[in-house]
Design a protein around this motif. Structure first.
Motif, PDB file in Angstrom:
ATOM      1  N   LEU A 169      12.003 -38.343  51.730  1.00  0.00           N
ATOM      2  CA  LEU A 169      12.151 -39.493  50.862  1.00  0.00           C
ATOM      3  C   LEU A 169      12.755 -38.945  49.573  1.00  0.00           C
ATOM      4  N   ALA A 224       9.832 -44.703  53.408  1.00  0.00           N
ATOM      5  CA  ALA A 224      11.176 -44.136  53.202  1.00  0.00           C
ATOM      6  C   ALA A 224      12.251 -45.199  53.415  1.00  0.00           C
ATOM      7  N   SER A 275      13.511 -44.890  49.653  1.00  0.00           N
ATOM      8  CA  SER A 275      14.377 -43.715  49.515  1.00  0.00           C
ATOM      9  C   SER A 275      15.774 -44.093  49.035  1.00  0.00           C
ATOM     10  N   GLY A 322      14.162 -42.096  56.911  1.00  0.00           N
ATOM     11  CA  GLY A 322      14.171 -40.786  56.257  1.00  0.00           C
ATOM     12  C   GLY A 322      14.392 -39.627  57.205  1.00  0.00           C
ATOM     13  N   HIS A 326      12.503 -34.916  46.068  1.00  0.00           N
ATOM     14  CA  HIS A 326      12.206 -35.204  47.473  1.00  0.00           C
ATOM     15  C   HIS A 326      10.740 -34.958  47.764  1.00  0.00           C
TER      16      HIS A 326
END
Length: 168
Positions: free
Chosen positions: A57, A110, A114, A123, A162
């Motif tokens: 992510l 995600a 993300s 992700g 991340h």
């Protein structure tokens, strides 16, 4: 008569090595240092390569390498501090899930949060081999020691912040 080169490695018409032995096919693992488990290779005497499957992510900030994303095509406006706070909140949410529910929760989060194009796949970064410089060194250094189902701490790269989940 009088040529200074020989048929060998550089010649596309030659399928033989200078020693006269034929090259092995690309599918062969013989002589390539494959470990008996099949998921690790040795390079040199101290470097071991691992096959990993990971998801991540990404939260970008204005100083990111490419401060745009599918979620913000006009550009990211959050500061580094705001991006770090957001990722820490997301990690706290993920840590509330039991280990067996974590992969599904990670995919959902995600997909929504993300800033990476991998969000379309929850992700998922797919399978990759360490040591081949596919990812930034700090990213790889954080992903390789993770065990399956384990979340990383915050990882900073030029792309942003991340969190990594090792899935296989």
């Amino acid at each position: 008569a009088g040529t200074s080169w020989r048929w060998g490695w550089g010649c596309p018409r030659s399928s033989r090595r200078p020693s006269g032995r034929r090259r092995r096919g690309r599918g062969s693992d013989r002589g390539r240092g494959r470990d008996h488990r099949g998921d690790e290779k040795r390079r040199g005497s101290s470097e071991i390569q691992k096959k990993l499957t990971t998801s991540h992510l990404l939260v970008k900030h204005v100083e990111s390498r490419k401060p745009k994303s599918w979620r913000s095509p006009d550009g990211i406006v959050r500061t580094r501090e705001q991006a770090l706070e957001k990722l820490e909140r997301l990690i706290a949410k993920l840590k509330k899930f039991p280990p067996e529910e974590l992969p599904d929760a990670f995919v959902k989060l995600a997909s929504k949060e993300s800033d990476c194009s991998s969000a379309r796949r929850g992700g998922d970064l797919g399978e990759w081999t360490s040591g081949r410089k596919k990812f930034m060194p700090t990213f790889e250094a954080a992903a390789v020691p993770l065990s399956v189902g384990e979340l990383s701490a915050v990882v900073e790269t030029p792309s942003g912040y991340h969190v990594i989940l090792r899935t296989r």
